[in-house]
Design a protein around this motif. Structure first.
Motif, PDB file in Angstrom:
ATOM      1  N   ARG A 181      -0.760   9.025  -9.150  1.00  0.00           N
ATOM      2  CA  ARG A 181      -2.075   8.448  -9.434  1.00  0.00           C
ATOM      3  C   ARG A 181      -2.345   8.350 -10.934  1.00  0.00           C
ATOM      4  O   ARG A 181      -3.041   7.443 -11.377  1.00  0.00           O
TER       5      ARG A 181
ATOM      6  N   GLN B 265       0.832  -1.206   0.000  1.00  0.00           N
ATOM      7  CA  GLN B 265       0.000   0.000   0.000  1.00  0.00           C
ATOM      8  C   GLN B 265       0.864   1.252   0.000  1.00  0.00           C
ATOM      9  O   GLN B 265       0.591   2.218  -0.719  1.00  0.00           O
TER      10      GLN B 265
ATOM     11  N   SER C  13       2.539   1.800  -3.414  1.00  0.00           N
ATOM     12  CA  SER C  13       1.631   2.323  -4.437  1.00  0.00           C
ATOM     13  C   SER C  13       1.467   3.830  -4.320  1.00  0.00           C
ATOM     14  O   SER C  13       1.215   4.518  -5.307  1.00  0.00           O
ATOM     15  N   THR C  14       1.604   4.380  -3.106  1.00  0.00           N
ATOM     16  CA  THR C  14       1.477   5.834  -2.941  1.00  0.00           C
ATOM     17  C   THR C  14       2.664   6.587  -3.520  1.00  0.00           C
ATOM     18  O   THR C  14       2.573   7.788  -3.773  1.00  0.00           O
TER      19      THR C  14
END
Length: 918
Positions: free
Chosen positions: A151, A143, A146-147
């Motif tokens: 985006r 998680q 992914s940041t």
């Protein structure tokens, strides 16, 4: 490259646009006009551009370069692999493209960022963040990775791990990566642990009898052949040490010990071997309930054997300790069935120890008895403490109007060194003291640093709430100067007409100035002023403070744990306010409670003194004084029973009671009234570990499915939030957080008759699975890669290979379309105003032809004039011919006249033609 519309339905506006342009052309047959056709084309273009702009078109431009996050497992199971992993990353970075970017993050139980996303050409030489290696949480690692990827971009996460996750759910995180178009590749990491030995299981019977040879089973997993030492501890006391030979693989060992004592006991096993990698997996704990003689803990500050002698014939096992040696963990109290405080000050017991005792009574049924004396109850400083909470009496007493008038000055250090817990506890202590005072009492409060600050002006205490609010508002200041503040406190009390005047000085430092303390103290004694001092911490001037208390006829307290400050100030306030001691000999009044009245069939002995207290509303008071104050009070607190005996056990206050023939029976009745009353082993208990939580499985022996209440406390007495649920007939589950340690479970259940039964036991959550000897979990790694269309990486260059799903950068072009529409609109206006260039040229050509014709006409005037005669002759000739034709026609008409019918028919046709034209 492609195009997308944010609001594609707006394109339907093209239909009415085309229709309106069509109507424009049709009106007046403008489609035959070239200029009108050009204007129509421009207008339809403007409509198209504006409608496309309303639909918000977006160009999808491919993003160049790959974005890669290297996610490194640094948990305990892969210790020693850091250098190899960094080398792999360094080699991989050599193959990245110019526009490729990468980041490095590491994880275990927590996550740290080691290198931010960028197109740097080199990787870091070593990890610079600290992680908690006790767990492997792949889910949180993914998680976080992914940041790091924007985006609007796709990317790749390359995870270095052995796949042995002990927290979280990596598969769920992989699904989120897939939704974002992020690929997950993995590099298999193999543990570098060479030698390790781990305790896998510890078993002991949950219920034993005193004197029984208890069997202990121990399972050991090892990846080496090695000699080891096994030790067993019972309630932190070593009971066995034995050398064993451990083989590679799983080993089973059995030991035995004689069960001693009674109550809930904690057994701990440890194994120690040379060269062992992890010490975290070398210990396990279990609990057992030993049935036999009740065990009693007597806490007393002074040597006295009266209680022990009185209990000799009771068959109760006794332990005696001083307050300073009270246990600091919950298991230290659960091995006892009851606890007696024999004239013990609260100032020697920390807040935490009091809380543990309160929890042991409330949740686990341990009994509690407090005996009186000069250092007990209110005189001991128990006002508003956990001990007062569990007792059946309040420390405040009735009849305050009979107490002597009091002036109390609190002089408190507020220097910078007091900042934090010390200052907060000191303010709380002062607030408690205010609550113990009457409105007629006088209070003054001075806070000092390098000068005195009068927080509460000395005077009658009319508004307690206001005084407390002012005290709690004190903030830390500068240095420390004691003399001036103490001198001011003496001056404030000096001239007051009060029966008792007392000063409490509290500081944690040394005064920066000197003064004649002896002079002000001697002058204070002449005015009936006493002084007590409290030294906090190691930096306080103990010699000065102890000397001041001795000169001021007060008491000196040396505080190492700041949590006892409230008890100290409460005790000082009580002792200054009133003695609390009723010392007129009397005969107690025995109420109608059968278990007590049977002891007094031959009369009630005389008692010398007791401490005045007030019974709580639900308390039972079997024995009263002549003033109807409680001498003996009892009640149920939680599932435990507690008793307050306000006289003493030494005979000094109890008088004839200590020489009474049934005195031992009375003491035994006190103890047995507080012993736990619960059934044995109504449940089977087992524990299983899950993801981030553990489950305690309870199975009713009687197969009952009645509701239960379960309370779980940790070793330090902290309550664990949980709830029990029925999952099958007679089976319950209690969910607790998966945190290694010893826990104690209290179960309460009402039977068919409404009677409350209780059961106490304990359970242990072992060390993290991170320290288990396991290989690489390839199944999980393959699953994660499959979900995201990733793969196992064997070649460093593959980390920057092209992504299967390219990312595109969407760019809106609405503004450009609107701008172009405006340009075309202005062109149309120009055409309509000035005309189209080609049309203007044709008009100019026609005008030129007319001018040429005019010129030719003027040039031919002379020719025309010369030929005029000829033209006139010809014209006369033509006129003559016309006249002749006309005459001939008239003659012909006369020769052949039309009939009336022909004339009517002709007229009719003319009228019809006229109607049609109109």
């Amino acid at each position: 490259m492609g195009i997308e519309f944010k609001y594609p339905l707006a394109l339907f506006l093209l239909l009415p646009a085309f229709f309106f342009v069509y109507l424009y052309l049709k009106n007046g047959n403008k489609y035959k006009n070239r200029e009108a056709r050009i204007i129509s084309a421009i207008r339809i273009s403007v409509f198209i551009l504006l409608i496309f702009a309303l639909a918000i078109p977006q160009l999808n431009l491919p993003i160049k370069g790959e974005k890669v996050v290297f996610l490194v497992d640094r948990s305990a199971s892969v210790n020693g692999t850091e250098a190899e992993t960094l080398g792999w990353i360094e080699e991989s970075v050599k193959h990245k493209g110019i526009k490729d970017e990468f980041a490095i993050a590491s994880f275990a139980e927590n996550i740290v960022i080691d290198q931010n996303l960028g197109n740097q050409s080199e990787s870091l030489p070593e990890f610079n963040g600290a992680v908690n290696e006790t767990e492997t949480n792949i889910e949180s690692g993914l998680q976080f990775a992914s940041t790091l990827i924007p985006r609007d971009s796709s990317g790749r996460v390359v995870v270095f791990t052995d796949g042995n996750e002990t927290a979280g759910n990596g598969a769920e995180a992989a699904k989120l990566l897939k939704n974002r178009g992020i690929e997950l590749d993995y590099v298999q990491v193999n543990s570098k642990v060479e030698k390790d030995m781990a305790l896998a299981d510890l078993k002991v019977s949950p219920s034993l009898y005193e004197g029984e040879a208890a069997s202990v089973s121990l399972s050991v997993n090892s990846n080496m052949n090695q000699s080891a030492q096994v030790r067993l501890y019972l309630n932190n006391k070593e009971i066995l040490q034995e050398k064993v030979e451990v083989k590679e693989g799983k080993n089973e060992f059995s030991f035995s010990y004689e069960a001693q004592g009674s109550g809930l006991q904690v057994l701990k096993a440890e194994i120690e071997a040379e060269g062992d990698t992890f010490i975290e997996n070398n210990a396990l704990q279990a609990t057992t309930n030993v049935k036999g003689k009740p065990k009693l803990l007597i806490v007393q500050s002074h040597e006295s054997d009266q209680l022990q002698k009185a209990l000799q014939s009771s068959g109760i096992e006794l332990d005696t300790i001083v307050p300073e040696k009270l246990p600091t963990n919950l298991s230290g109290y659960l091995q006892y069935q009851s606890i007696i405080f024999n004239n013990v000050q609260a100032t020697g017991i920390t807040q935490k120890q009091m809380e543990l005792i309160e929890q042991a009574v409330r949740e686990f049924g341990v009994g509690f008895i407090m005996g009186g004396g000069e250092e007990s109850f209110g005189l001991g400083g128990y006002f508003k403490t956990p001990i007062e909470k569990l007792l059946p009496v309040d420390m405040e007493i009735k009849g305050k109007e009979e107490m002597p008038s009091l002036g109390l000055m609190i002089v408190m250090d507020r220097s910078g060194s007091m900042d934090g817990q010390k200052l907060e506890l000191a303010k709380e202590a002062a607030a408690r003291s205010v609550e113990l005072l009457r409105e007629e009492d006088t209070l003054g409060f001075i806070a000092f640093d390098d000068q005195p600050w009068e927080i509460v002006e000395t005077g009658p205490l009319k508004d307690k709430e206001a005084a407390v609010e002012k005290i709690l508002s004190v903030t830390p200041g500068g240095g420390t100067e004691i003399f001036t503040s103490l001198e001011k406190a003496y001056a404030e009390l000096e001239d007051l007409k009060l029966q008792r005047k007392h000063i409490i000085l509290l500081t944690d430092g040394q005064s920066s100035g000197n003064g004649d303390y002896e002079l002000i103290i001697e002058n204070g004694k002449e005015n009936n002023i006493t002084l007590s001092t409290v030294a906090i911490g190691q930096d306080a001037d103990r010699a000065l403070l102890e000397d001041l208390a001795e000169q001021g006829s007060g008491r000196y307290y040396d505080v190492t744990d700041a949590s006892v400050i409230p008890s100290i100030l409460s005790r000082e306030t009580v002792m200054a306010t009133r003695t609390y001691i009723e010392d007129q000999p009397f005969f107690p009044l025995v109420q109608n409670y059968p278990e007590w009245t049977s002891l007094f069939t031959e009369g009630v002995p005389k008692m010398n003194a007791y401490i005045a207290v007030t019974a709580k509303p639900r308390a039972q008071v079997p024995i009263l004084s002549e003033k109807e104050d409680p001498v003996l009070a009892q009640w149920q607190y939680g599932i435990g029973r507690t008793i307050a005996f306000t006289s003493d056990f030494t005979g000094g206050w109890s008088g004839d009671w200590a020489r009474w023939g049934r005195w031992p029976d009375f003491i035994n009745q006190l103890v047995t009234s507080t012993l736990p009353q619960y059934d044995s082993e109504p449940f089977r208990v087992s524990v299983s570990k899950g993801v981030e939580q553990a489950t305690v499985h309870l199975e009713s022996i009687a197969n009952q499915s009645l509701p239960i209440e379960a309370t779980v406390l940790s070793e330090d007495g902290s309550e664990v939030k949980t709830n029990a649920k029925l999952v099958a007939p007679g089976k319950y589950e209690v969910i607790v957080p998966e945190k290694e340690g010893m826990y104690f479970l209290s179960i309460k259940q009402a039977n068919e008759h409404g009677e409350m039964i209780s059961y106490q036991t304990g359970f242990a959550i072992p060390y993290s699975d991170e320290y288990l000897l396991e290989g690489t979990n390839l199944d999980l790694l393959k699953e994660l890669a499959t979900i995201t269309n990733g793969k196992k990486l064997d070649n460093e260059a593959d980390a920057f290979r092209p992504l299967q799903q390219r990312a595109y950068n969407q760019q809106e072009i609405s503004i450009m379309l609107v701008s172009l529409a405006f340009i075309l609109y202005f062109i149309e206006i120009a055409i309509r105003r000035f005309g189209f260039p080609a049309s203007r040229k044709s008009k100019q050509v026609s005008k030129g032809e007319k001018l040429n014709q005019t010129a030719n006409t003027q040039k031919g005037y002379s020719t025309i004039s010369s030929n005029q005669n000829k033209l006139d002759a010809e014209e006369q000739k033509d006129n003559q011919v016309i006249k002749e034709k006309t005459v001939n026609k008239k003659k012909k008409i006369k020769e052949n006249p039309i009939t009336e019918e022909e004339r009517a028919d002709r007229m009719k046709r003319l009228l019809e033609a006229k109607k049609r034209r109109s």
